[in-house]
Design a protein around this motif. Structure first.
Motif, mmCIF file in Angstrom:
data_model
loop_
_atom_site.group_PDB
_atom_site.id
_atom_site.type_symbol
_atom_site.label_atom_id
_atom_site.label_comp_id
_atom_site.label_asym_id
_atom_site.label_seq_id
_atom_site.Cartn_x
_atom_site.Cartn_y
_atom_site.Cartn_z
ATOM 1 N N LEU A 167 0.790 -1.339 -0.057
ATOM 2 C CA LEU A 167 0.055 -0.050 -0.065
ATOM 3 C C LEU A 167 0.913 1.328 -0.201
ATOM 4 O O LEU A 167 0.612 2.307 -0.699
ATOM 5 N N ALA A 168 1.933 1.260 0.824
ATOM 6 C CA ALA A 168 2.898 2.323 0.835
ATOM 7 C C ALA A 168 3.418 2.899 -0.344
ATOM 8 O O ALA A 168 4.051 3.839 -0.558
ATOM 9 N N GLU A 169 3.534 1.795 -1.181
ATOM 10 C CA GLU A 169 3.899 2.149 -2.653
ATOM 11 C C GLU A 169 3.168 2.832 -3.582
ATOM 12 O O GLU A 169 3.599 3.624 -4.474
ATOM 13 N N ILE A 170 2.013 2.992 -3.103
ATOM 14 C CA ILE A 170 0.855 3.693 -3.962
ATOM 15 C C ILE A 170 0.327 4.971 -3.247
ATOM 16 O O ILE A 170 0.329 5.736 -3.923
ATOM 17 N N VAL A 171 0.230 4.901 -2.091
ATOM 18 C CA VAL A 171 -0.481 5.758 -1.404
ATOM 19 C C VAL A 171 0.292 6.874 -0.374
ATOM 20 O O VAL A 171 1.656 6.613 -0.463
ATOM 21 N N GLU A 172 -0.116 8.049 0.172
ATOM 22 C CA GLU A 172 0.508 8.815 0.832
ATOM 23 C C GLU A 172 0.858 8.393 2.181
ATOM 24 O O GLU A 172 2.175 8.631 2.743
ATOM 25 N N SER A 173 0.016 7.591 2.849
ATOM 26 C CA SER A 173 0.003 7.224 4.425
ATOM 27 C C SER A 173 -0.805 6.147 4.495
ATOM 28 O O SER A 173 -1.772 5.850 4.133
ATOM 29 N N VAL A 174 -0.087 5.266 5.287
ATOM 30 C CA VAL A 174 -0.727 4.215 5.950
ATOM 31 C C VAL A 174 -0.481 4.067 7.321
ATOM 32 O O VAL A 174 0.383 4.079 7.892
ATOM 33 N N TYR A 175 -1.848 3.570 7.981
ATOM 34 C CA TYR A 175 -1.936 3.386 9.517
ATOM 35 C C TYR A 175 -2.224 2.031 9.590
ATOM 36 O O TYR A 175 -3.331 1.496 9.012
ATOM 37 N N THR A 176 -1.446 1.189 10.357
ATOM 38 C CA THR A 176 -1.843 -0.066 10.525
ATOM 39 C C THR A 176 -1.956 -0.775 11.809
ATOM 40 O O THR A 176 -0.769 -0.262 12.682
ATOM 41 N N LEU A 177 -2.650 -1.516 12.451
ATOM 42 C CA LEU A 177 -2.850 -2.055 13.516
ATOM 43 C C LEU A 177 -2.705 -3.390 13.623
ATOM 44 O O LEU A 177 -3.064 -4.185 12.986
ATOM 45 N N GLU A 178 -1.835 -3.788 14.743
ATOM 46 C CA GLU A 178 -1.575 -5.369 14.952
ATOM 47 C C GLU A 178 -1.837 -5.482 16.313
ATOM 48 O O GLU A 178 -1.069 -4.888 17.435
ATOM 49 N N SER A 226 13.266 -0.022 8.666
ATOM 50 C CA SER A 226 14.663 -0.415 8.002
ATOM 51 C C SER A 226 14.599 -0.343 6.588
ATOM 52 O O SER A 226 15.552 -0.160 5.708
ATOM 53 N N LEU A 227 13.328 -0.633 5.908
ATOM 54 C CA LEU A 227 13.270 -0.772 4.638
ATOM 55 C C LEU A 227 12.834 0.710 3.889
ATOM 56 O O LEU A 227 12.734 0.704 2.723
ATOM 57 N N GLY A 228 12.899 1.553 4.864
ATOM 58 C CA GLY A 228 12.576 2.938 4.430
ATOM 59 C C GLY A 228 11.033 3.658 4.066
ATOM 60 O O GLY A 228 10.606 4.418 3.417
ATOM 61 N N TYR A 229 10.065 2.740 4.636
ATOM 62 C CA TYR A 229 8.616 3.124 4.346
ATOM 63 C C TYR A 229 8.611 3.916 5.772
ATOM 64 O O TYR A 229 7.602 3.826 6.653
ATOM 65 N N ASP A 230 8.847 5.217 5.510
ATOM 66 C CA ASP A 230 8.709 6.274 6.480
ATOM 67 C C ASP A 230 6.958 6.713 6.434
ATOM 68 O O ASP A 230 6.664 7.546 7.378
ATOM 69 N N ASN A 231 6.374 6.314 5.343
ATOM 70 C CA ASN A 231 4.780 6.862 5.402
ATOM 71 C C ASN A 231 4.061 5.681 5.990
ATOM 72 O O ASN A 231 2.777 5.823 5.730
ATOM 73 N N VAL A 232 4.515 4.835 6.531
ATOM 74 C CA VAL A 232 3.856 3.766 7.325
ATOM 75 C C VAL A 232 3.847 3.859 8.806
ATOM 76 O O VAL A 232 4.836 3.986 9.677
ATOM 77 N N LYS A 233 2.573 4.051 9.605
ATOM 78 C CA LYS A 233 2.605 4.149 11.059
ATOM 79 C C LYS A 233 2.141 2.983 11.385
ATOM 80 O O LYS A 233 0.937 2.594 11.252
ATOM 81 N N VAL A 234 2.809 2.475 12.498
ATOM 82 C CA VAL A 234 2.047 0.900 13.186
ATOM 83 C C VAL A 234 1.816 1.326 14.514
ATOM 84 O O VAL A 234 2.611 2.032 15.292
ATOM 85 N N ARG A 235 0.829 0.604 14.966
ATOM 86 C CA ARG A 235 0.249 0.725 16.276
ATOM 87 C C ARG A 235 -0.358 -0.694 16.789
ATOM 88 O O ARG A 235 -0.856 -1.417 16.089
ATOM 89 N N VAL A 236 0.476 -1.034 18.157
ATOM 90 C CA VAL A 236 -0.262 -2.113 18.733
ATOM 91 C C VAL A 236 -1.464 -1.896 19.287
ATOM 92 O O VAL A 236 -1.733 -1.093 20.266
ATOM 93 N N GLY A 237 -2.662 -2.733 18.874
ATOM 94 C CA GLY A 237 -3.878 -2.482 19.471
ATOM 95 C C GLY A 237 -4.785 -3.210 18.802
ATOM 96 O O GLY A 237 -4.835 -3.924 17.942
#
Length: 237
Positions: free
Chosen positions: A121-132, A147-158
């Motif tokens: 998704l991050a290769e296509i869109v501006e920002s990704v919010y993802t919950l695990e 580490s792979l450079g996906y600075d437009n992805v925000k991860v949250r545990v929840g």
């Protein structure tokens, strides 16, 4: 006509992302070819070029356990620990295509897993919010994506059932675990005109991938796409 279009998509991918002779480059090219062949045989239309390019670019071998690296580009789901799996590449491509996202969009993903769908998704869109919901997976995915450079992805545990309200609304939502129903908080957090893909059904029973569309007037419609098999959506709901 459909097969001709799929062939054109594959040729587009080969030109846009040529193989440099590496072992994983060649395997990734073959995986994309298999995805397109699968879709040509079983679906009405091929994914758009942005989706094919994203799936062809993301290095799936970096999102599986080391002992499964050699199998990373097989068009199959693979275990990633904690009873979870990385989705089959053709399903990732299909789900990404169904939400019809574009540059500038903000997407919510429920079920980060190893981070593979988020990376596509991050290769296509501006920002990704993802919950695990599983903390070790969430922490590992955070470090991996960083580490792979996906600075437009925000991860949250929840608990993904409740979404990410302070970041809403979202242009699209991808749910990568099977629920018994469409969570109302996710409907609320979806923009009018937005789309959600979600598998519905019980674990070890028939599940169906559903496309949920929220119309501009706020009304919601759902459409059954195909039978699938996902791990269950867990949490306190």
């Amino acid at each position: 006509m459909k097969r001709h279009f799929v062939l054109c998509m594959f040729l587009y991918f080969c030109c846009a992302f040529p193989s440099y002779g590496g072992e994983f480059d060649a395997k990734r090219h073959k995986m994309v070819e298999e995805i397109l062949a699968d879709i040509a045989a079983n679906r009405e239309s091929a994914p758009g070029p942005e989706v094919i390019a994203a799936v062809g670019k993301v290095e799936r071998h970096r999102f599986v356990p080391g002992w499964l690296t050699a199998f990373a580009y097989i068009n199959r789901p693979l275990p990633i620990g904690h009873g979870q799996t990385i989705s089959q590449p053709v399903i990732v491509a299909l789900m990404t295509d169904l939400i019809n996202v574009k540059a500038g969009d903000k997407v919510l993903e429920i079920g980060t897993g190893s981070g593979y769908q988020a990376a596509v998704l991050a290769e296509i869109v501006e920002s990704v919010y993802t919950l695990e919901i599983i903390e070790p997976l969430g922490k590992e995915a955070t470090e991996r994506l960083k580490s792979l450079g996906y600075d437009n992805v925000k991860v949250r545990v929840g608990d993904g059932y409740y979404g990410w309200p302070e970041a809403a609304p979202f242009d699209a939502i991808v749910v990568t675990a099977a629920a018994s129903h469409v969570p109302p908080p996710l409907i609320k957090q979806l923009k009018p005109g937005g789309r959600m893909v979600i598998p519905l059904g019980a674990h070890f029973m028939t599940q169906y991938l559903m496309l949920v569309e929220k119309h501009m007037d706020g009304s919601v419609t759902t459409r059954q796409i195909l039978p699938v098999g996902f791990v269950p959506l867990t949490g306190g709901h």
